[in-house]
Motif scaffolding. Sequence first.
Motif, mmCIF file in Angstrom:
data_model
loop_
_atom_site.group_PDB
_atom_site.id
_atom_site.type_symbol
_atom_site.label_atom_id
_atom_site.label_comp_id
_atom_site.label_asym_id
_atom_site.label_seq_id
_atom_site.Cartn_x
_atom_site.Cartn_y
_atom_site.Cartn_z
ATOM 1 N N MET A 1 0.855 -1.261 0.074
ATOM 2 C CA MET A 1 -0.084 -0.046 -0.072
ATOM 3 C C MET A 1 0.800 1.312 -0.068
ATOM 4 O O MET A 1 0.573 2.286 -0.759
ATOM 5 N N GLU A 4 2.006 1.949 -3.461
ATOM 6 C CA GLU A 4 0.924 2.806 -4.362
ATOM 7 C C GLU A 4 0.796 4.035 -4.059
ATOM 8 O O GLU A 4 0.911 5.010 -4.996
ATOM 9 N N LEU A 52 -6.049 6.477 -7.122
ATOM 10 C CA LEU A 52 -6.232 5.366 -6.245
ATOM 11 C C LEU A 52 -7.522 4.969 -6.649
ATOM 12 O O LEU A 52 -8.513 5.476 -6.820
ATOM 13 N N ASN A 54 -10.435 1.513 -5.802
ATOM 14 C CA ASN A 54 -10.795 0.596 -4.592
ATOM 15 C C ASN A 54 -12.292 0.349 -4.961
ATOM 16 O O ASN A 54 -12.872 1.012 -5.744
ATOM 17 N N GLU A 69 -9.309 -1.800 -0.050
ATOM 18 C CA GLU A 69 -7.574 -1.616 -0.343
ATOM 19 C C GLU A 69 -7.762 -0.733 -1.246
ATOM 20 O O GLU A 69 -8.496 -0.590 -2.411
ATOM 21 N N GLN A 70 -6.378 0.119 -1.410
ATOM 22 C CA GLN A 70 -6.155 1.104 -2.434
ATOM 23 C C GLN A 70 -5.102 0.433 -3.488
ATOM 24 O O GLN A 70 -4.100 -0.163 -3.303
ATOM 25 N N SER A 71 -5.398 0.644 -4.634
ATOM 26 C CA SER A 71 -4.514 0.234 -5.935
ATOM 27 C C SER A 71 -4.121 1.411 -6.874
ATOM 28 O O SER A 71 -4.921 2.365 -6.827
ATOM 29 N N TYR A 214 -12.513 5.628 -8.351
ATOM 30 C CA TYR A 214 -11.147 6.107 -8.488
ATOM 31 C C TYR A 214 -10.811 7.518 -8.438
ATOM 32 O O TYR A 214 -11.855 8.316 -8.750
ATOM 33 N N THR A 215 -10.315 7.842 -7.474
ATOM 34 C CA THR A 215 -9.709 9.135 -7.009
ATOM 35 C C THR A 215 -8.504 9.658 -7.491
ATOM 36 O O THR A 215 -7.547 8.956 -7.324
#
Length: 440
Positions: A1, A4, A52, A54, A69-71, A214-215
């Motif tokens: 994380m 990312e 990010l 999620n 979770e952030q990707s 999606y941010t």
Amino acid sequence: MKKEFTKVGLLAGIGILSATQLMAQTPVINDVKPFAPESEYRTWSIGAHVGLMNQSNLIGLRRKFDKMEQSLGYGLYVKRQILPGFGIQAEYIGGKVTGAYENNDNRFETKMPWSIAISGNVTLANINWRHHQGIIKPYVNFGLGALGFEPTTQINGTTTTHEQTTKLFVPGGAGLKFAVTPDIAIDLGYRLNLVQSANFDGVSAGGSKDIFSYTHLGVEFALGDKSKPFLGNSNPVSAMQKDYQAQYDEIVAQKAALEAQQAENARLQEQVERLYADLADDDGDGVANRYDKCPDTPENTKVDGAGCPLPEPKAPVVQKVVVSDEDRRVVDEAIQNLEFDLGKATIRAASHASLNKVAALLIEKNFSLKLAGHTDNTGSMQTNMRLSKERAEAVKAYLVSKGANPSRIEATGYGPNQPIASNNTAAGRQENRRVEFTLY
């Protein structure tokens, strides 16, 4: 994380730094009048963003996996601005979405190699009542697209990788654009994506459609001629205010110029009236009052330059010229004694004595004298005319050399045109070759 977040921060920092460096290179943009045609604006822009992804969302909907979770996600777009507050953009987004359960080791990872969507983008704050151009511009967008995804799940210790699937999805979101320059904006946005599939996370239980968010943080660049404003930054109210202000300033300037011209005209009118008064001629004698030293001169009186009557002209004294017999005898003697070289205008010395007497007579009594040269008809007319004239001029020149007034002597040649005897005999031709003297 942490990796990312580090990637996102690094890419966002590079974008912001690049935009900041370009601020110093911003050209001067020409103003566009209200209701100008679209050709006066730049209407295309491109953007890039990272962020990010999620499986969660701001409206509280969760799909199956409850551990967020952030990707890393990323995207590019091309936008065509239709109106100052509305544009259409084609966008590509890639990345992956992951999630897990809080109470066990079950999880999923969905790779999203690509997605393409067409969205309408509505800018909410191009009109700013406090500033000509808004610096912070909220926007919303909504569209439709297609995406390819490959979910991999780990359920109860079993890993399953699904084949890539293509489905429609509905993107919609909101964000803020921060105007760095007229050409560049920082884009901070949030996107909620409704996938038309229940298997986006690899688990289709329940049959409800999956959602991922999606941010992102990115940079948008306006394309085209930098002397033209970008339509997406256009503020119609500001443009109208500028145009009205320019028209008002022009009217004020024209009014000031008109008032100055009127003042100048009044000054010139005063000068003309003063000049007219100076140049008036009350007594009609042709001399202006300003210069008339003898005003009220009677009508039709002849005056001088000062407007005063001229003295009555005296009758000219005409002195009568009297030619006596003795005077004629002196002239006749000169005529009789006048001889020239043959065919020439050279006076022979034998003629000088009698010519001297004629010169003395002209000087003493101020007579005028007419000399007329004549020839016989021997030879050509041109030669005779020239010889008669030259002989008359030769006599005049001799008399002038002895003191006679040249302005009172006239010399003319008549050639053979006025004979006094017949040219058929030598004696007659001799008589015709002569210079006649006439006193008056």
